[in-house]
Design a protein around this motif. Structure first.
Motif, PDB file in Angstrom:
ATOM      1  N   THR A 167       0.776  -1.276  -0.100  1.00  0.00           N
ATOM      2  CA  THR A 167      -0.114  -0.009  -0.003  1.00  0.00           C
ATOM      3  C   THR A 167       0.551   1.161  -0.134  1.00  0.00           C
ATOM      4  N   ALA A 168       2.213   0.909   0.515  1.00  0.00           N
ATOM      5  CA  ALA A 168       2.326   2.018   0.786  1.00  0.00           C
ATOM      6  C   ALA A 168       3.679   2.539  -0.619  1.00  0.00           C
ATOM      7  N   ALA A 169       3.715   1.721  -1.528  1.00  0.00           N
ATOM      8  CA  ALA A 169       4.999   2.157  -2.602  1.00  0.00           C
ATOM      9  C   ALA A 169       4.455   3.069  -3.283  1.00  0.00           C
TER      10      ALA A 169
ATOM     11  N   GLY B  72     -10.549   1.375   6.353  1.00  0.00           N
ATOM     12  CA  GLY B  72      -9.601   3.016   6.922  1.00  0.00           C
ATOM     13  C   GLY B  72      -9.571   2.543   8.415  1.00  0.00           C
ATOM     14  N   SER B  73      -9.019   3.208   8.881  1.00  0.00           N
ATOM     15  CA  SER B  73      -7.871   3.333   9.956  1.00  0.00           C
ATOM     16  C   SER B  73      -8.751   4.559  11.013  1.00  0.00           C
ATOM     17  N   ILE B  74      -8.338   4.467  12.903  1.00  0.00           N
ATOM     18  CA  ILE B  74      -8.786   5.462  13.083  1.00  0.00           C
ATOM     19  C   ILE B  74      -7.320   5.864  14.183  1.00  0.00           C
TER      20      ILE B  74
ATOM     21  N   VAL C 164       8.899   8.630   3.325  1.00  0.00           N
ATOM     22  CA  VAL C 164       9.573   7.764   3.818  1.00  0.00           C
ATOM     23  C   VAL C 164      10.257   6.734   4.899  1.00  0.00           C
ATOM     24  N   GLY C 165       8.709   7.003   5.666  1.00  0.00           N
ATOM     25  CA  GLY C 165       8.225   6.047   6.870  1.00  0.00           C
ATOM     26  C   GLY C 165       8.891   6.878   8.493  1.00  0.00           C
ATOM     27  N   VAL C 166       8.588   7.734   9.004  1.00  0.00           N
ATOM     28  CA  VAL C 166       9.636   8.429   9.872  1.00  0.00           C
ATOM     29  C   VAL C 166       8.236   9.189  10.490  1.00  0.00           C
ATOM     30  N   GLY C 167       7.179   9.708  10.112  1.00  0.00           N
ATOM     31  CA  GLY C 167       5.895  10.422   9.998  1.00  0.00           C
ATOM     32  C   GLY C 167       5.178   9.232  11.891  1.00  0.00           C
TER      33      GLY C 167
HETATM   34  P1  ADP Z   1       4.858   7.850   5.759  1.00  0.00           P
HETATM   35  O1  ADP Z   1       3.818   7.511   5.392  1.00  0.00           O
HETATM   36  O2  ADP Z   1       5.821   8.346   4.991  1.00  0.00           O
HETATM   37  O3  ADP Z   1       5.690   6.011   4.825  1.00  0.00           O
HETATM   38  P2  ADP Z   1       4.257   6.826   8.315  1.00  0.00           P
HETATM   39  O4  ADP Z   1       5.644   6.897   9.662  1.00  0.00           O
HETATM   40  O5  ADP Z   1       3.377   8.487   8.352  1.00  0.00           O
HETATM   41  O6  ADP Z   1       5.178   7.029   6.630  1.00  0.00           O
HETATM   42  O7  ADP Z   1       4.019   5.851   8.252  1.00  0.00           O
HETATM   43  C1  ADP Z   1       3.662   4.287   9.152  1.00  0.00           C
HETATM   44  C2  ADP Z   1       3.335   3.271   7.352  1.00  0.00           C
HETATM   45  O8  ADP Z   1       2.399   3.047   8.117  1.00  0.00           O
HETATM   46  C3  ADP Z   1       2.659   3.813   5.975  1.00  0.00           C
HETATM   47  O9  ADP Z   1       3.463   3.530   5.356  1.00  0.00           O
HETATM   48  C4  ADP Z   1       1.800   3.137   5.371  1.00  0.00           C
HETATM   49  O10 ADP Z   1       2.044   2.029   4.973  1.00  0.00           O
HETATM   50  C5  ADP Z   1       0.985   3.053   7.088  1.00  0.00           C
HETATM   51  N1  ADP Z   1      -0.162   4.090   7.662  1.00  0.00           N
HETATM   52  C6  ADP Z   1       0.168   5.257   8.481  1.00  0.00           C
HETATM   53  N2  ADP Z   1      -0.978   5.959   7.981  1.00  0.00           N
HETATM   54  C7  ADP Z   1      -1.682   5.571   7.965  1.00  0.00           C
HETATM   55  C8  ADP Z   1      -3.395   5.407   7.622  1.00  0.00           C
HETATM   56  N3  ADP Z   1      -4.296   6.427   7.718  1.00  0.00           N
HETATM   57  N4  ADP Z   1      -3.428   4.385   6.368  1.00  0.00           N
HETATM   58  C9  ADP Z   1      -3.157   3.136   6.362  1.00  0.00           C
HETATM   59  N5  ADP Z   1      -2.044   3.211   6.234  1.00  0.00           N
HETATM   60  C10 ADP Z   1      -0.985   4.473   6.924  1.00  0.00           C
END
Ligand code: ADP
Length: 219
Positions: free
Chosen positions: A165-167, A199-201, A172-175
């Motif tokens: 999903t993230a690709a 979805g997510s909460i 960068v995965g630090v948020g």
């Molecule tokens: P980034 O968004 O820069 O990859 P984050 O640390 O913010 O890094 O999030 C880590 C991972 O968690 C994301 O790459 C994503 O796969 C997943 N993620 C974060 N927030 C959500 C969300 N609201 N819905 C789905 N997946 C999420």
């Protein structure tokens, strides 16, 4: 990964400026692109700076009484969430915590931009601020891709991104790593509930700095 994420916006910003210079005209779309890329770059720089502070155990907090209801409204007003609608649900009364305002804004921004990044255009994001006894609860709910259960334990680790999903999305995965550290530095905690495909909460829970109702004299 950070190399690419830093270089791409710089290249896009430069191209937009070069385009206008070559044409010798003002181009509204190019300016919008420059502004949004600059915002993105600014956020990434803030996140990377926060990461290095955390790593060095030097996350400094400048604490002051902060009204979460006011901050929530302010952040949503200024944040561009690319076609996602945001509903802000805050109580009329203040929800005050002792916090570093800028760091809290970083938490709001990270959770809201994630909610937008990982959800389809046109979907709804709900930001809720509420008092719960001696605590303040802030939640960000989206109708996005969700997070598989096996990824949840690693979600707040540095550089972790959910495979697949993230690709397709910038990051960068630090948020979330920073978000959790900031929340914990304030004596709070963060939880997540998610259903893949629905979805997510994310919920941030902070101690309120106001006197509890039971502490206030009733005369
Ligand atoms: P980034 O968004 O820069 O990859 P984050 O640390 O913010 O890094 O999030 C880590 C991972 O968690 C994301 O790459 C994503 O796969 C997943 N993620 C974060 N927030 C959500 C969300 N609201 N819905 C789905 N997946 C999420």
């Amino acid at each position: 990964m950070a190399n690419h994420e830093l270089r791409t916006p710089v290249a896009i910003i430069k191209m937009g400026a070069q385009l206008m210079k070559r044409r010798g005209t003002y181009d509204d779309r190019a300016v919008d692109t420059i502004l949004s890329q600059t915002d993105q770059l600014g956020r990434l720089i803030e996140d990377l700076l926060a990461t290095s502070q955390i790593e060095a155990d030097r996350l400094e907090l400048r604490l002051a009484e902060t009204d979460l209801a006011v901050e929530a409204r302010g952040v949503v007003e200024h944040l561009q969430l690319a076609g996602r609608a945001v509903r802000v649900d805050v109580p009329a009364e203040p929800v005050v915590v002792l916090a570093d305002r800028q760091r809290l804004v970083q938490v709001f921004v990270n959770l809201l931009t994630n909610a937008a990044k990982y959800s389809p255009e046109g979907s709804l994001i709900v930001l809720t601020v509420a008092r719960r006894g001696s605590e303040a609860h802030v939640s960000v709910q989206d109708q996005g891709v969700g997070i598989p259960a096996d990824a949840l334990p690693r979600l707040f680790s540095r550089f972790f991104r959910v495979e697949g999903t993230a690709a397709r999305v910038q990051g960068v995965g630090v948020g979330l790593y920073i978000t959790r550290r900031i929340v914990e530095a304030h004596g709070g905690r963060i939880t997540v509930a998610s259903e893949p495909g629905r979805g997510s909460i994310f919920t941030v829970i902070l101690p309120r700095s106001e006197p509890k109702a039971s502490d206030t004299p009733d005369h």
